[in-house]
Design an enzyme around this catalytic site. Structure first.
Site, short mmCIF file in Angstrom:
data_model
loop_
_atom_site.label_atom_id
_atom_site.label_comp_id
_atom_site.label_asym_id
_atom_site.label_seq_id
_atom_site.Cartn_x
_atom_site.Cartn_y
_atom_site.Cartn_z
CB CYS A 218 41.15 35.44 26.47
SG CYS A 218 41.44 37.21 26.27
N1 NAP Z 1 36.73 39.70 29.48
C1 NAP Z 1 37.52 38.69 29.12
O1 NAP Z 1 37.35 38.08 28.03
C2 NAP Z 1 38.62 38.23 30.02
C3 NAP Z 1 39.30 37.05 29.72
C4 NAP Z 1 40.34 36.62 30.54
C5 NAP Z 1 40.68 37.37 31.66
N2 NAP Z 1 40.02 38.53 31.93
C6 NAP Z 1 40.44 39.28 33.13
O2 NAP Z 1 39.44 39.13 34.12
C7 NAP Z 1 39.35 40.33 34.90
C8 NAP Z 1 37.92 40.87 34.81
O3 NAP Z 1 37.66 41.14 33.44
P1 NAP Z 1 36.19 41.50 32.91
O4 NAP Z 1 36.33 41.60 31.44
O5 NAP Z 1 35.20 40.58 33.50
O6 NAP Z 1 36.04 42.96 33.55
P2 NAP Z 1 34.76 43.89 33.69
O7 NAP Z 1 33.63 43.36 32.91
O8 NAP Z 1 35.22 45.27 33.44
O9 NAP Z 1 34.44 43.73 35.26
C9 NAP Z 1 35.34 44.16 36.28
C10 NAP Z 1 34.84 43.69 37.61
O10 NAP Z 1 35.76 44.13 38.62
C11 NAP Z 1 35.03 44.74 39.66
N3 NAP Z 1 35.83 45.75 40.34
C12 NAP Z 1 36.17 46.98 39.88
N4 NAP Z 1 36.87 47.64 40.82
C13 NAP Z 1 36.98 46.81 41.87
C14 NAP Z 1 37.58 46.92 43.16
N5 NAP Z 1 38.24 48.01 43.54
N6 NAP Z 1 37.50 45.87 44.01
C15 NAP Z 1 36.87 44.74 43.63
N7 NAP Z 1 36.26 44.59 42.42
C16 NAP Z 1 36.32 45.62 41.56
C17 NAP Z 1 33.80 45.32 38.99
O11 NAP Z 1 32.75 45.42 39.96
P3 NAP Z 1 31.84 46.75 40.21
O12 NAP Z 1 32.07 47.67 39.06
O13 NAP Z 1 30.43 46.25 40.28
O14 NAP Z 1 32.31 47.26 41.50
C18 NAP Z 1 33.47 44.24 37.98
O15 NAP Z 1 32.71 43.21 38.59
C19 NAP Z 1 40.37 41.32 34.27
O16 NAP Z 1 41.56 41.28 35.03
C20 NAP Z 1 40.59 40.76 32.88
O17 NAP Z 1 41.87 41.08 32.37
C21 NAP Z 1 38.98 38.95 31.16
#
Ligand code: NAP
Length: 346
Positions: free
Chosen positions: A149
């Protein structure tokens, strides 16, 4: 109709992907979450139109089929495991994590703290900053590394100025990113609790944020190796979503207000989503959308250019940008599923 899977659909960016894909012609055939397994998607995304329930990550992985597209909205270490398996099964992968954005295993050791076992996939991954690295031959791309981001906003703000000779690439660029709390993901963390965040402004990972090498790599590729050094400080802002990067670089001798204006105009003339402004951008007007707003101004006194970009971290900074890349892979119009504003909410 293209079948797609979403791993990590219960996270902030995964949920946002579901909202975007609900307006898109692709068909979501599987979504994973361990904590919500068995629950209908409609319980979490009320506008969801079809009967689909969250499944365990392993069950979704076992059923993944060649020809499908998989979005990984998962932590980097999880994407690092999932992506190779899915590619071997014949799927194509759009990864929202940082697992495939950098150049070498050494970069991962320095900035992410782990040794990257798949240099071959680092070389293969297409870096999906759509405005600067459009997909020209979709059939050749199996893996898209969706940009971070902060890295997205940083590149959108400064790349035109460097490319069109207004900002000096030989001098360091100071960058300052400010993001809402969804940028840190949904996981519980004492430092992200309401009492710690509300009415507070906190710099974090100063000088060691993992988007720093990503920004330098992007600028280096655009400038054919003459990358400026970037010093980056991230800040946590007491709001849920939205992000601004402010960048300060040295002006070249030829830089004027007109040169700056025409650099942005030329760079984003045909862009669906990037809008150059006549004044500094704010987060609220782009909230819930895939738009990015940019602005730069020359301070004649110090010969410094201040450049800004505002995006919604969950849309242009994550889910929306991922779908821009899906559209290119499917040869659909760039803004399919992304027109106007995605429903607001968490
Ligand atoms: N948030 C942002 O603004 C943003 C922007 C750009 C990129 N990102 C990237 O996008 C990714 C997700 O970010 P987020 O902020 O959405 O994270 P988040 O809200 O913490 O969600 C993480 C997700 O990953 C899943 N997860 C956890 N362990 C897992 C496993 N072993 N196998 C498969 N799924 C698993 C969780 O599912 P359960 O807990 O239900 O199992 C949850 O759905 C990260 O790599 C982050 O760096 C985020």
């Amino acid at each position: 109709m293209q079948d797609v899977l979403v791993f990590g659909a219960s996270g902030y960016s995964g949920l946002e992907l579901l909202r975007v894909l609900n307006r898109h012609p692709a068909r979501v055939v599987g979504v994973s979450s361990s904590k919500w397994r068995g629950e209908p998607v409609r319980d979490r995304v009320p506008e969801w139109s079809e009967g689909l329930a969250f499944r365990d990550h392993d069950a979704l992985l076992a059923d993944a089929r060649a020809g499908q597209f998989a979005f990984l909205a998962t932590p980097a270490d999880v994407s690092l495991e999932l992506a190779p398996t899915l590619l071997e099964k014949g799927l194509r992968v759009l990864d929202l994590s940082g697992a495939f954005r950098l150049e070498s295993s050494q970069d991962y050791q320095s900035w992410y703290g782990f040794s990257h076992p798949r240099e071959d996939l680092l070389a293969e991954a297409h870096y999906g900053l759509f405005e600067w690295f459009p997909i020209r031959d979709p059939d050749q791309i199996r893996l898209v590394a969706v940009p971070g981001c902060y890295a997205t906003a940083a590149a959108l703000a400064v790349a035109p100025l460097l490319m069109h000779g207004a900002m000096d690439p030989a001098r360091p660029i100071m960058m300052d990113g400010k993001s809402g709390t969804t940028g840190a993901g949904r996981k519980a963390d004492e430092r992200l609790s309401f009492s710690e965040v509300a009415e507070n402004l906190r710099p974090y990972r100063v000088g060691k944020h993992q988007h720093t090498p990503e920004i330098e790599r992007t600028l280096g590729r655009l400038l054919r190796g003459h990358s400026p050094r970037v010093s980056f400080a991230a800040h946590l802002v007491p709001m849920r979503r939205g992000l601004i990067v402010s960048a300060y670089g040295s002006a070249t001798e030829g830089a004027t207000g007109t040169v700056i204006e025409s650099a942005y105009a030329r760079a984003y003339e045909h862009s669906c989503f990037v809008r150059p402004l006549k004044e500094p951008p704010e987060t609220l007007p782009v909230r819930g959308s895939n738009f990015a707003t940019v602005f730069a101004v020359l301070d004649e006194r110090t010969r410094t250019i201040s450049a800004f970009a505002a995006i919604d971290n969950l849309v242009k900074g994550a889910a929306g940008q991922a779908v821009q890349n899906l559209n290119a892979l499917l040869r659909l119009p760039e803004d399919t599923g992304l027109r106007g504003f995605i429903r607001e909410g968490l």
